[in-house]
Design a protein around this motif. Structure first.
Motif, PDB file in Angstrom:
ATOM      1  N   GLY A 134      41.524  84.020 111.711  1.00 43.73           N
ATOM      2  CA  GLY A 134      40.659  83.209 110.855  1.00 43.73           C
ATOM      3  C   GLY A 134      41.241  82.959 109.479  1.00 43.73           C
ATOM      4  O   GLY A 134      40.740  82.112 108.740  1.00 43.73           O
ATOM      5  N   ASN A 135      42.302  83.679 109.112  1.00 43.06           N
ATOM      6  CA  ASN A 135      42.967  83.436 107.833  1.00 43.06           C
ATOM      7  C   ASN A 135      43.966  82.301 108.057  1.00 43.06           C
ATOM      8  O   ASN A 135      45.182  82.504 108.127  1.00 43.06           O
ATOM      9  N   ASP A 136      43.427  81.101 108.178  1.00 47.26           N
ATOM     10  CA  ASP A 136      44.237  79.948 108.554  1.00 47.26           C
ATOM     11  C   ASP A 136      45.284  79.586 107.506  1.00 47.26           C
ATOM     12  O   ASP A 136      46.379  79.135 107.851  1.00 47.26           O
ATOM     13  N   ARG A 137      44.979  79.787 106.236  1.00 44.26           N
ATOM     14  CA  ARG A 137      45.944  79.479 105.177  1.00 44.26           C
ATOM     15  C   ARG A 137      47.199  80.329 105.352  1.00 44.26           C
ATOM     16  O   ARG A 137      48.320  79.823 105.335  1.00 44.26           O
ATOM     17  N   ALA A 138      47.023  81.625 105.542  1.00 40.55           N
ATOM     18  CA  ALA A 138      48.169  82.515 105.733  1.00 40.55           C
ATOM     19  C   ALA A 138      48.886  82.189 107.043  1.00 40.55           C
ATOM     20  O   ALA A 138      50.118  82.136 107.085  1.00 40.55           O
ATOM     21  N   TYR A 139      48.124  81.952 108.085  1.00 37.30           N
ATOM     22  CA  TYR A 139      48.705  81.637 109.393  1.00 37.30           C
ATOM     23  C   TYR A 139      49.635  80.430 109.291  1.00 37.30           C
ATOM     24  O   TYR A 139      50.776  80.461 109.757  1.00 37.30           O
ATOM     25  N   ARG A 140      49.156  79.361 108.662  1.00 39.81           N
ATOM     26  CA  ARG A 140      49.977  78.147 108.510  1.00 39.81           C
ATOM     27  C   ARG A 140      51.208  78.410 107.633  1.00 39.81           C
ATOM     28  O   ARG A 140      52.301  77.918 107.910  1.00 39.81           O
ATOM     29  N   ALA A 141      51.031  79.196 106.585  1.00 40.74           N
ATOM     30  CA  ALA A 141      52.155  79.504 105.698  1.00 40.74           C
ATOM     31  C   ALA A 141      53.247  80.262 106.455  1.00 40.74           C
ATOM     32  O   ALA A 141      54.439  79.961 106.306  1.00 40.74           O
ATOM     33  N   TYR A 142      52.857  81.218 107.283  1.00 45.28           N
ATOM     34  CA  TYR A 142      53.844  81.986 108.039  1.00 45.28           C
ATOM     35  C   TYR A 142      54.484  81.149 109.139  1.00 45.28           C
ATOM     36  O   TYR A 142      55.667  81.304 109.424  1.00 45.28           O
ATOM     37  N   GLN A 143      53.722  80.230 109.729  1.00 49.12           N
ATOM     38  CA  GLN A 143      54.311  79.309 110.710  1.00 49.12           C
ATOM     39  C   GLN A 143      55.425  78.489 110.051  1.00 49.12           C
ATOM     40  O   GLN A 143      56.479  78.282 110.650  1.00 49.12           O
ATOM     41  N   LYS A 144      55.191  78.023 108.835  1.00 51.72           N
ATOM     42  CA  LYS A 144      56.206  77.234 108.114  1.00 51.72           C
ATOM     43  C   LYS A 144      57.469  78.049 107.862  1.00 51.72           C
ATOM     44  O   LYS A 144      58.549  77.480 107.704  1.00 51.72           O
ATOM     45  N   LEU A 145      57.331  79.368 107.837  1.00 54.54           N
ATOM     46  CA  LEU A 145      58.489  80.242 107.618  1.00 54.54           C
ATOM     47  C   LEU A 145      59.142  80.659 108.940  1.00 54.54           C
ATOM     48  O   LEU A 145      60.031  81.514 108.943  1.00 54.54           O
TER      49      LEU A 145
END
Length: 171
Positions: A134-145
């Motif tokens: 549910g922490n979508d902001r962090a999830y997307r940030a880590y996907q970008k990395l």
């Protein structure tokens, strides 16, 4: 190895960083309480000498390390890495944080890159982290990395009913 993002240096923590690490830790816990394994009250109650000992311990060696984003005053970011106890070749990335005013500045990538470089130097070619579902902001940030959701879900270690998802990438 250290890297710079504008005028902020990302480097391994030093024993002399203890007071600034304590201030950053309290900020981290207040800003993102679900992401970490202790509360602000627990951290604030710990004696400064304990912070000093913890910082000194992670400032050297190849089992656990912490890296900070240091603009020369208050620390503005943190990421840690520790050898996975059950999987040789894997570093668990933990306690990743960038102060709100510096999010989106490239510091997250610089911090994770330092953990990755340390992991490789220690002979561990893989990284794994857990993110609260549910922490979508962090999830997307880590996907970008480059982190990929493994599909594994585990119960949150402290909060009943919450789960964390595991993400991996090469170091």
């Amino acid at each position: 190895m250290t890297s710079a993002t504008t005028t902020t240096t990302v480097r391994r923590v030093r024993p002399t960083d203890a007071a600034r690490m304590r201030a950053l830790r309290l900020e981290m816990l207040a800003d993102s309480p679900l992401a970490f394994l202790e509360t602000v009250a627990e951290a604030a109650a710990r004696p400064h000498a304990e912070f000093e000992a913890r910082v000194a311990a992670v400032s050297r060696g190849d089992h656990t390390a912490q890296f900070v984003a240091d603009p020369g005053g208050r620390l503005v970011g943190h990421a840690g890495g520790t050898a996975a106890p059950d999987e040789p070749g894997l570093t668990l990335v933990y306690a990743v944080y960038v102060t709100p005013a510096r999010r989106g500045s490239g510091l997250l990538a610089a911090l994770v890159d330092e953990v990755a470089a340390w992991s490789r130097a220690c002979g561990r070619p893989g990284l794994m982290m857990e993110v609260v579902v549910g922490n979508d902001r962090a999830y997307r940030a880590y996907q970008k990395l480059g982190f990929v959701d493994t599909g594994v879900r585990v119960p949150h270690p402290r909060i009943t009913g919450l789960h964390e998802l595991q993400m991996r990438r090469p170091a």
